[in-house]
Design a protein around this motif. Structure first.
Motif, PDB file in Angstrom:
ATOM      1  N   THR A  88       0.949  -1.199   0.100  1.00  0.00           N
ATOM      2  CA  THR A  88       0.160   0.010  -0.001  1.00  0.00           C
ATOM      3  C   THR A  88       0.960   1.364  -0.082  1.00  0.00           C
ATOM      4  O   THR A  88       1.972   1.415   0.857  1.00  0.00           O
ATOM      5  N   GLU A  89       0.604   2.172  -0.837  1.00  0.00           N
ATOM      6  CA  GLU A  89       1.114   3.504  -0.780  1.00  0.00           C
ATOM      7  C   GLU A  89       0.107   4.352   0.144  1.00  0.00           C
ATOM      8  O   GLU A  89      -1.129   4.669  -0.316  1.00  0.00           O
ATOM      9  N   VAL A 203      -0.396  -5.363  10.849  1.00  0.00           N
ATOM     10  CA  VAL A 203      -0.878  -5.716   9.742  1.00  0.00           C
ATOM     11  C   VAL A 203      -0.859  -7.289   9.439  1.00  0.00           C
ATOM     12  O   VAL A 203      -1.937  -7.608   8.848  1.00  0.00           O
ATOM     13  N   PRO A 204      -0.019  -8.320   9.977  1.00  0.00           N
ATOM     14  CA  PRO A 204      -0.236  -9.622   9.727  1.00  0.00           C
ATOM     15  C   PRO A 204      -1.270 -10.237  10.682  1.00  0.00           C
ATOM     16  O   PRO A 204      -1.785 -11.217  10.460  1.00  0.00           O
ATOM     17  N   MET A 205      -2.045  -9.279  11.433  1.00  0.00           N
ATOM     18  CA  MET A 205      -3.221  -9.589  12.420  1.00  0.00           C
ATOM     19  C   MET A 205      -4.388  -9.475  11.794  1.00  0.00           C
ATOM     20  O   MET A 205      -5.708  -9.872  12.231  1.00  0.00           O
ATOM     21  N   VAL A 206      -4.630  -8.947  10.399  1.00  0.00           N
ATOM     22  CA  VAL A 206      -5.805  -8.725   9.789  1.00  0.00           C
ATOM     23  C   VAL A 206      -5.641  -9.353   8.379  1.00  0.00           C
ATOM     24  O   VAL A 206      -4.616  -9.672   7.802  1.00  0.00           O
ATOM     25  N   PRO A 207      -6.837  -9.717   7.789  1.00  0.00           N
ATOM     26  CA  PRO A 207      -8.302  -9.697   8.496  1.00  0.00           C
ATOM     27  C   PRO A 207      -8.300 -10.896   9.675  1.00  0.00           C
ATOM     28  O   PRO A 207      -7.414 -11.652   9.596  1.00  0.00           O
ATOM     29  N   ILE A 208      -9.086 -10.636  10.510  1.00  0.00           N
ATOM     30  CA  ILE A 208      -9.178 -11.814  11.741  1.00  0.00           C
ATOM     31  C   ILE A 208      -9.947 -13.188  11.290  1.00  0.00           C
ATOM     32  O   ILE A 208     -10.324 -13.139  10.093  1.00  0.00           O
ATOM     33  N   PHE A 209      -9.959 -14.165  12.117  1.00  0.00           N
ATOM     34  CA  PHE A 209     -10.741 -15.280  11.777  1.00  0.00           C
ATOM     35  C   PHE A 209     -12.007 -15.018  11.113  1.00  0.00           C
ATOM     36  O   PHE A 209     -12.436 -14.136  11.402  1.00  0.00           O
ATOM     37  N   PRO A 210     -12.221 -15.721  10.088  1.00  0.00           N
ATOM     38  CA  PRO A 210     -11.575 -16.856   9.654  1.00  0.00           C
ATOM     39  C   PRO A 210     -10.639 -17.059   8.617  1.00  0.00           C
ATOM     40  O   PRO A 210     -10.099 -17.990   7.906  1.00  0.00           O
ATOM     41  N   PHE A 211      -9.874 -15.803   8.425  1.00  0.00           N
ATOM     42  CA  PHE A 211      -8.783 -15.763   7.216  1.00  0.00           C
ATOM     43  C   PHE A 211      -7.518 -16.300   7.990  1.00  0.00           C
ATOM     44  O   PHE A 211      -7.486 -16.089   9.117  1.00  0.00           O
ATOM     45  N   MET A 380      -3.939   0.073  10.013  1.00  0.00           N
ATOM     46  CA  MET A 380      -3.927   1.350   9.007  1.00  0.00           C
ATOM     47  C   MET A 380      -3.064   2.447   9.321  1.00  0.00           C
ATOM     48  O   MET A 380      -2.271   2.885   8.405  1.00  0.00           O
ATOM     49  N   GLN A 381      -2.748   2.666  10.673  1.00  0.00           N
ATOM     50  CA  GLN A 381      -1.641   3.589  11.243  1.00  0.00           C
ATOM     51  C   GLN A 381      -0.279   2.989  10.630  1.00  0.00           C
ATOM     52  O   GLN A 381       0.385   3.872  10.262  1.00  0.00           O
ATOM     53  N   ALA A 382      -0.003   1.659  10.775  1.00  0.00           N
ATOM     54  CA  ALA A 382       1.026   1.083  10.381  1.00  0.00           C
ATOM     55  C   ALA A 382       1.329   1.472   8.633  1.00  0.00           C
ATOM     56  O   ALA A 382       2.558   1.859   8.338  1.00  0.00           O
ATOM     57  N   ILE A 383       0.388   1.002   8.003  1.00  0.00           N
ATOM     58  CA  ILE A 383       0.189   1.196   6.688  1.00  0.00           C
ATOM     59  C   ILE A 383       0.607   2.712   6.147  1.00  0.00           C
ATOM     60  O   ILE A 383       1.317   2.968   5.220  1.00  0.00           O
ATOM     61  N   ARG A 384      -0.151   3.659   6.938  1.00  0.00           N
ATOM     62  CA  ARG A 384      -0.109   5.004   6.627  1.00  0.00           C
ATOM     63  C   ARG A 384       1.323   5.642   6.834  1.00  0.00           C
ATOM     64  O   ARG A 384       1.771   6.757   6.294  1.00  0.00           O
TER      65      ARG A 384
END
Length: 387
Positions: A88-89, A203-211, A380-384
């Motif tokens: 993501t940019e 970021v690796p924590m999303v999306p949550i279960f069942p993903f 989102m904070q991490a990505i931004r």
């Protein structure tokens, strides 16, 4: 057997994909890749574009998403091909919309995956096929960070059978549900998937279960992030570069898969309650235990089947209904669910429930929604901020 690219190489290559978002000159990617790309002819490669956003008027855009480069003659990578996909940019509204688009769609093999990530991969796939035409590489090295790691996972799935595939992801979110993770892991081979993440990267924590992540379970390179709380800086590629250093894959810590069941949930609840003493709010240890316990409870409630093809509110409604039904089944089950709820409440900084509290589907829906919102906000904070 072809050797994998090194951790240091793949971090540099993941970074180089970002250079292609608005710049079509591949020399920019050559400079960004540095020594990581020295065995690949990036300058003569093929830049590809991808579509991010939503399928509504004005809701999407096509920008550069990475490149394909072939191994140079006379190097160990001759006959191999590199595919780098950017993440993501943070200044792109459309990229952020892609991250948030969590409805399920069918993957190349017909399995349920995150619709936003699937759409990006699908918009790239034809261009990658064109770049590969007439090449017949023995090995494809596919690299991606963040959103790019999830899109690279689905792209790797689409390329199964084309060549041997080695997939490298850094701080990637979950691309699909358990059935997808199982099938793709088997097709690629666990040893060909190099998933790297910091334990405090949200970021690796999303999306949550069942993903679920691939390789299936928790077979991954788990690096220590800063502190004991969820950390935005842990998502930075610079942070990953520092963590891997010049180490080879055998020098990085590996977390092996453990199969949890309802028999172990009480132990996990006890661990979560113990870890929650003191500054439990936003504790990374507590959050990972919450994820495990939630998955176990939902599996025990028979809620996994039927969740896979639903996104957004429908998933949360089904999860809440399953937990509510479990709590109503017996006193012991109710106490177990209340314990879980209180672990989540403490993590969120909310007032705990009294023993014997009645758990309604509406309350559980609110709780899960709050949990998803908080984790998603961290991500989102991490990505931004990661650039």
């Amino acid at each position: 057997m072809p050797l994998p690219l090194s951790p240091a190489q793949t971090v540099q290559l993941a970074q180089s994909a970002y250079a292609m978002r608005l710049d079509s000159d591949l020399l920019t990617a050559v400079q960004a890749a540095g020594p990581g790309g020295e065995h690949f002819d990036i300058a003569s490669g093929s830049r590809f574009t991808g579509v991010s956003g939503l399928s509504i008027p004005g809701g999407s855009s096509r920008t550069g998403f990475g490149y394909v480069a072939h191994g140079k003659a006379g190097t160990p990578r001759h006959g191999e091909t590199l595919i780098c996909v950017r993440g993501t940019e943070p200044t792109s509204v459309h990229d952020l919309m892609t991250d948030a688009h969590i409805s399920a769609a069918r993957s190349p093999l017909g399995l349920p995956v995150h619709e936003g990530f699937k759409n990006v991969a699908a918009s790239i796939f034809g261009q990658v096929q064109t770049a590969l035409r007439g090449r017949n590489p023995g090995t494809l090295h596919i690299v991606g960070h963040s959103l790019g790691g999830a899109a690279a996972t689905i792209l790797a799935e689409a390329l199964i059978g084309t060549a041997g595939i080695k997939l490298y992801t850094y701080g990637a979110p979950r691309a699909g549900v358990d059935s997808h993770a199982q099938v793709v892991t088997k097709a690629l081979g666990t040893r060909n998937v190099y998933r790297v993440y910091h334990d405090t990267d949200p970021v690796p924590m999303v999306p949550i279960f069942p993903f679920c992540h691939i390789p299936v379970g928790e077979v991954a390179y788990l690096l220590r992030g800063p502190g004991a709380l969820v950390s935005v800086s842990a998502h930075l590629l610079d942070s990953y570069a520092k963590s891997v250093g010049q180490s080879g894959w055998t020098g990085l810590p590996v977390i092996a898969h453990r199969r949890f069941s309802l028999d172990t949930v009480d132990d996990l609840l006890a661990q979560a309650q113990s870890a929650a003493v003191g500054p439990a709010m936003h504790s990374i240890v507590v959050l990972r235990l919450i994820e495990k316990i939630l998955g176990i409870l939902l599996e025990a409630a028979g809620a996994v089947t039927g969740l896979a093809l639903f996104g957004g509110a429908t998933v949360l409604d089904k999860m809440a209904a399953a937990l509510s039904s479990m709590a109503a089944a017996s006193l012991a089950a109710a106490e177990r669910v209340v314990e879980f709820v209180n672990v989540v409440m403490r993590f969120l900084g909310k007032q705990l429930l009294a023993k014997g509290a009645k758990l309604t589907a509406a309350f559980l829906r609110w709780l899960l929604s709050m949990l998803v919102t908080v984790i998603g906000g961290f991500a989102m904070q991490a990505i931004r901020s990661f650039r």
